[in-house]
Design a protein around this motif. Structure first.
Motif, PDB file in Angstrom:
ATOM      1  N   PRO A 289       0.818  -1.214   0.000  1.00 41.22           N
ATOM      2  CA  PRO A 289       0.000   0.000   0.000  1.00 41.22           C
ATOM      3  C   PRO A 289       0.851   1.264   0.000  1.00 41.22           C
ATOM      4  O   PRO A 289       1.744   1.403   0.844  1.00 41.22           O
ATOM      5  N   PRO A 290       0.612   2.194  -0.926  1.00 40.32           N
ATOM      6  CA  PRO A 290       1.360   3.455  -0.935  1.00 40.32           C
ATOM      7  C   PRO A 290       1.165   4.209   0.386  1.00 40.32           C
ATOM      8  O   PRO A 290       0.060   4.305   0.906  1.00 40.32           O
ATOM      9  N   GLY A 291       2.251   4.714   0.913  1.00 38.07           N
ATOM     10  CA  GLY A 291       2.186   5.467   2.160  1.00 38.07           C
ATOM     11  C   GLY A 291       2.103   4.611   3.404  1.00 38.07           C
ATOM     12  O   GLY A 291       2.001   5.154   4.518  1.00 38.07           O
ATOM     13  N   ALA A 292       2.140   3.282   3.270  1.00 37.56           N
ATOM     14  CA  ALA A 292       2.092   2.412   4.452  1.00 37.56           C
ATOM     15  C   ALA A 292       3.349   2.615   5.284  1.00 37.56           C
ATOM     16  O   ALA A 292       4.435   2.857   4.755  1.00 37.56           O
ATOM     17  N   PRO A 293       3.239   2.540   6.617  1.00 37.57           N
ATOM     18  CA  PRO A 293       4.411   2.768   7.465  1.00 37.57           C
ATOM     19  C   PRO A 293       5.493   1.729   7.216  1.00 37.57           C
ATOM     20  O   PRO A 293       5.215   0.543   6.997  1.00 37.57           O
ATOM     21  N   LEU A 294       6.748   2.179   7.206  1.00 34.20           N
ATOM     22  CA  LEU A 294       7.923   1.323   7.084  1.00 34.20           C
ATOM     23  C   LEU A 294       7.942   0.506   5.794  1.00 34.20           C
ATOM     24  O   LEU A 294       8.558  -0.549   5.716  1.00 34.20           O
TER      25      LEU A 294
END
Length: 301
Positions: free
Chosen positions: A124-129
């Motif tokens: 997912p774009p922008g997902a943490p780490l």
């Protein structure tokens, strides 16, 4: 094409052997931005088989749906292509010796390798780490062997990439085993893996390390379990016009099986020093020594 000259120190076998280890014709296709896929027939050790053969629906970077035959997403080493894996072979591959280290155990139990199924994966774009995921459901190793019982194998994996060139992930793998004491009923077994990768992929210059630890059921019907660790590393040095990259490598793999049914070998340690010479792209000459040391206190070589 991978051609191989190998030797063995096992008594009763020819000391040398020349084989065509793999011959793979790969076809990757893309109909449009939504539909793509792969068809890879393979000739391996004189056996013709179907490697990857799947279609993929690309809904978004966060969701791609694969249907067909492909690698089970369990562990980086098991899933990595033989084109890129540093020691060429994942397991022992010494003629006359049964795989006893971690990679051999995972392969024998079919926790890794290819199977027919369906998989949802994505990042997912922008997902943490830099989070990515894999959720897969396969026919499983017991398909066609358990009468009218429904067989399956389910795998889930999460991976994070906290900075460029480094990733760490964990996965769980559920498969079935036949219980002969209950008239052939199916028992469930699980395996768990943690893996990390630094650098790569081949043949990018610099340090490349892949490490993995796994544990789980060897035969849950009788309470057998396995555990092990494996890692390989290489350092790629830019060369010249003929040999473009020089890469010394080293691999270690340890596995053990706690058996309650017999006194067979319960594991061992595989050591593999070697050298890769890249002649352009993924074309290379590879030389390596494989030494398997059986687990202390066990019979066999």
């Amino acid at each position: 094409v991978q051609a191989q000259l190998n030797t063995t120190s096992v008594d009763g076998l020819p000391p040398t052997e020349a084989i065509l280890r793999r011959l793979r014709l790969g076809i990757d296709f893309r109909i449009n931005d939504f539909i793509s896929g792969r068809i890879h027939p393979e000739l391996s050790s004189s056996q013709l088989s179907l490697g990857d053969a799947y279609g993929q629906l690309n809904f978004s970077p966060a969701a791609q749906l694969q249907v067909g035959r492909f690698q089970r997403p369990f562990g980086t080493i098991e899933e990595q292509s033989s084109l890129r894996i540093l020691p060429i072979e994942r397991g022992t591959r010494i003629r006359g010796v049964t795989d006893a280290e971690l990679s051999g155990i995972l392969s024998a139990l079919r926790y890794g390798d290819r199977d027919t199924g369906i998989q949802l994966r994505g990042a997912p774009p922008g997902a943490p780490l830099g989070l990515s995921y894999n959720l897969a459901l396969f026919a499983g190793p017991l398909q066609g062997t358990s009468g009218d019982q429904l067989t399956h194998q389910a795998i889930a994996r999460l991976t994070v990439a906290p900075f460029d060139g480094f990733s760490i992930g964990a996965g769980v793998n559920h498969r079935q085993f036949i219980d002969p004491t209950e008239g052939g009923d199916l028992d469930g077994g699980n395996a768990y893996v943690i893996n990390a990768e630094l650098g790569g992929p081949a043949p990018e210059p610099g340090l490349h390390i892949v490490a993995e630890a796994a544990t789980g059921d060897y035969n849950p019907v009788v309470g057998e379990a396995f555990k092990g660790v494996q890692a390989y590393t290489g350092y790629r040095i830019p060369g010249g016009q003929r040999v473009m990259v020089i890469e010394p490598i080293f691999r270690v793999s340890y596995g053990s099986v706690d058996r309650v049914t017999d006194t067979a070998i319960r594991g061992g340690t595989l050591l593999t020093p070697g050298l890769n010479l890249y002649l352009g792209g993924l074309n290379r000459l590879d030389a390596q020594l494989r030494h398997l040391e059986p687990r202390s206190g066990q019979d066999g070589e």
